[in-house]
Design an enzyme around this catalytic site. Sequence first.
Site, PDB file in Angstrom:
ATOM      1  N   HIS A  33      21.381   1.880  36.838  1.00  0.00           N
ATOM      2  CA  HIS A  33      22.568   2.497  37.391  1.00  0.00           C
ATOM      3  C   HIS A  33      23.091   2.014  38.789  1.00  0.00           C
ATOM      4  O   HIS A  33      24.504   1.673  38.955  1.00  0.00           O
ATOM      5  CB  HIS A  33      22.560   3.831  37.070  1.00  0.00           C
ATOM      6  CG  HIS A  33      22.762   4.587  35.756  1.00  0.00           C
ATOM      7  ND1 HIS A  33      21.660   4.295  34.707  1.00  0.00           N
ATOM      8  CD2 HIS A  33      23.918   5.132  35.070  1.00  0.00           C
ATOM      9  CE1 HIS A  33      21.928   5.207  33.690  1.00  0.00           C
ATOM     10  NE2 HIS A  33      23.438   5.405  33.674  1.00  0.00           N
TER      11      HIS A  33
ATOM     12  N   TRP B 226      22.190  10.258  23.091  1.00  0.00           N
ATOM     13  CA  TRP B 226      23.687   9.655  23.435  1.00  0.00           C
ATOM     14  C   TRP B 226      23.739   8.204  23.587  1.00  0.00           C
ATOM     15  O   TRP B 226      24.955   7.719  23.226  1.00  0.00           O
ATOM     16  CB  TRP B 226      24.387  10.317  24.591  1.00  0.00           C
ATOM     17  CG  TRP B 226      24.153   9.469  26.015  1.00  0.00           C
ATOM     18  CD1 TRP B 226      23.154   9.304  26.896  1.00  0.00           C
ATOM     19  CD2 TRP B 226      25.236   8.652  26.297  1.00  0.00           C
ATOM     20  NE1 TRP B 226      23.451   8.554  27.599  1.00  0.00           N
ATOM     21  CE2 TRP B 226      24.700   8.159  27.509  1.00  0.00           C
ATOM     22  CE3 TRP B 226      26.595   8.172  26.107  1.00  0.00           C
ATOM     23  CZ2 TRP B 226      25.372   6.938  28.308  1.00  0.00           C
ATOM     24  CZ3 TRP B 226      27.340   7.514  27.067  1.00  0.00           C
ATOM     25  CH2 TRP B 226      26.765   6.847  28.104  1.00  0.00           C
ATOM     26  N   ASN B 227      22.689   7.498  23.803  1.00  0.00           N
ATOM     27  CA  ASN B 227      22.642   5.974  23.673  1.00  0.00           C
ATOM     28  C   ASN B 227      21.430   5.564  22.993  1.00  0.00           C
ATOM     29  O   ASN B 227      20.234   5.361  23.579  1.00  0.00           O
ATOM     30  CB  ASN B 227      22.516   5.653  25.246  1.00  0.00           C
ATOM     31  CG  ASN B 227      22.807   4.022  25.238  1.00  0.00           C
ATOM     32  OD1 ASN B 227      22.563   3.413  24.315  1.00  0.00           O
ATOM     33  ND2 ASN B 227      23.164   3.595  26.505  1.00  0.00           N
ATOM     34  N   ILE B 228      21.344   5.302  21.692  1.00  0.00           N
ATOM     35  CA  ILE B 228      20.301   5.310  21.004  1.00  0.00           C
ATOM     36  C   ILE B 228      19.542   3.924  21.268  1.00  0.00           C
ATOM     37  O   ILE B 228      18.449   3.827  21.238  1.00  0.00           O
ATOM     38  CB  ILE B 228      20.536   5.337  19.448  1.00  0.00           C
ATOM     39  CG1 ILE B 228      20.902   7.093  19.137  1.00  0.00           C
ATOM     40  CG2 ILE B 228      19.449   4.958  18.494  1.00  0.00           C
ATOM     41  CD1 ILE B 228      19.587   8.009  19.514  1.00  0.00           C
ATOM     42  N   PRO B 229      20.346   2.802  21.250  1.00  0.00           N
ATOM     43  CA  PRO B 229      20.026   1.515  21.500  1.00  0.00           C
ATOM     44  C   PRO B 229      19.084   1.407  22.660  1.00  0.00           C
ATOM     45  O   PRO B 229      17.911   1.078  22.812  1.00  0.00           O
ATOM     46  CB  PRO B 229      21.086   0.611  21.498  1.00  0.00           C
ATOM     47  CG  PRO B 229      22.151   1.218  20.895  1.00  0.00           C
ATOM     48  CD  PRO B 229      21.768   2.775  21.159  1.00  0.00           C
ATOM     49  N   VAL B 230      19.388   2.056  23.847  1.00  0.00           N
ATOM     50  CA  VAL B 230      18.548   1.995  25.027  1.00  0.00           C
ATOM     51  C   VAL B 230      17.476   2.907  24.932  1.00  0.00           C
ATOM     52  O   VAL B 230      16.115   2.483  25.408  1.00  0.00           O
ATOM     53  CB  VAL B 230      19.445   2.508  26.165  1.00  0.00           C
ATOM     54  CG1 VAL B 230      18.703   2.788  27.481  1.00  0.00           C
ATOM     55  CG2 VAL B 230      20.679   1.481  26.608  1.00  0.00           C
TER      56      VAL B 230
ATOM     57  N   TRP C 220      19.941  12.765  26.806  1.00  0.00           N
ATOM     58  CA  TRP C 220      19.673  11.313  27.207  1.00  0.00           C
ATOM     59  C   TRP C 220      19.076  10.594  26.228  1.00  0.00           C
ATOM     60  O   TRP C 220      18.866   9.458  26.145  1.00  0.00           O
ATOM     61  CB  TRP C 220      18.827  11.328  28.556  1.00  0.00           C
ATOM     62  CG  TRP C 220      19.537  11.676  29.728  1.00  0.00           C
ATOM     63  CD1 TRP C 220      19.424  12.733  30.686  1.00  0.00           C
ATOM     64  CD2 TRP C 220      20.737  10.822  30.683  1.00  0.00           C
ATOM     65  NE1 TRP C 220      20.381  12.634  31.696  1.00  0.00           N
ATOM     66  CE2 TRP C 220      20.865  11.618  31.458  1.00  0.00           C
ATOM     67  CE3 TRP C 220      21.249   9.592  30.185  1.00  0.00           C
ATOM     68  CZ2 TRP C 220      22.188  11.001  32.267  1.00  0.00           C
ATOM     69  CZ3 TRP C 220      22.002   9.038  30.905  1.00  0.00           C
ATOM     70  CH2 TRP C 220      22.567   9.857  32.148  1.00  0.00           C
TER      71      TRP C 220
END
Length: 487
Positions: free
Chosen positions: A420, A382-386, A379
Amino acid sequence: MSDRAEMRGPATRRRRTTVPGGANAAAGVKQANGGKWRDHGEKPPPCPAKGLRSAAVGPDGFGCHVLQESLLSSASGYSNYRGILNWCVVMLVLSNARLFLENIIKYGILVDPIQVVSLFLKDPYSWPAACLIIVSNVFILAALYIERRLAVGTVSETTGRILHLFNLASLLIFPSATVLTVPSMTPVGGVISLGIYTVLFLKLYSYQETNRWCREIRQAKAKRLTRSYSCPSVAQSNSSMVNTHVTYPGNLTHRDMYYFTFAPTLCYQLNFPRSPRIRKRFLMRRLFEMLFFMQLLVGLIQQWMVPTIQNSMKPFQEMNFSRMVERLLKLAVPNHLIWLIFFYWFFHSSMNFVAELLQFGDREFYKDWWNSETVTYFWANWNIPVHKWCLRHFYKPMLKRGIDKRLAQTAVFLVSAFFHEYLVSVPLKMFRFWAFMGMMAQVPLAWFVSRFLNGNYGNAAVWISLIIGQPIAVLMYFHDYYVLHYG
């Protein structure tokens, strides 16, 4: 004998003297040597390093055997399994090709571009999702004008925070109310519009936080230097070049605000790293990938996923658990393949296309999440901006306030679970909390994997959770949506 001589093997060794008595005598010498070391209370000398081979040359000089391990033994030190990896890829392609051929034979060609248009529009004369996205400019400009008033001091900090809070709350409430009340809003249009508003919420929160930090720094410098802090005016910054260094409040311009709005990042800063030029070939490759993978995603969903989901409704209604598990595993393959393609399309092709177009220099949109040995590592990578936004604006501020690290991590998962569920339940116009529970289930799963599984076992657990967890949520939501709308 030196190590280099040992490495050269039997061809360069000196011929050994034959010991009378053959093997028995050699064994006796070995025992005697071992006894010699034991008598002196010392350990025998270490064996040659791993990988060194010793030859047993017979009296005739034609020995062909050396001391060595089998390649598949861990003691051999062998690690070149490239051929086996290629075999796995070939088997994966062949097995999926068989499934795809079976799907074509059973259902025929189901890809329909007109049906794709109907997913976005119910009425060709009504475009609620597009209108909702255009209205988002009101909230962007509101944040900019609030910051301008705060910069010149016509609005107090307390009033500014209240106005920003109202603006951010409206970013979540207004689009969700529109999606729930407008009959012509499709689920796909609702997901896209709510996704854009969620991104704007995170961006504008970072925008007002960063500008507040700049005001605090300016006030601290003014007190320390006992003079006013000089900075470029708004008019000067508007006419400045792109690559000039901007200081507060010279960043409070329309150009700076909309650059940040379209930039592939959620964290605001006054001066972003910029690439020297736009690479046209790189840009065209990313554009081709975007168009190709978008068509591939739509085709795979229509041809492969939709029939599998529709055929899964009867086992769910009859509560036939064996058939439910079979349908779940059948759906897991296309769902995971589509998810991987979507990851490449969004995080690599699309975000690099936008970054290249805007000359945005920081291209780290993901890391090696596929090597994750823990759930938390996945976590976080996989989504660096978030991840950067959560770390900068949520996780670290909680730690500075003295909140426990585990409690802060749980709070991050809680916020992620809310968004989500927000992005799924509101467009579907039903609230089942499957996505929320799925995200919160990551907390005990992360604890279990980090405590009991290590290395390859942890990596396998992460992959299993991705492959099996997503289709469970898909089937749950589709079943509830089908029952709610079609009885």
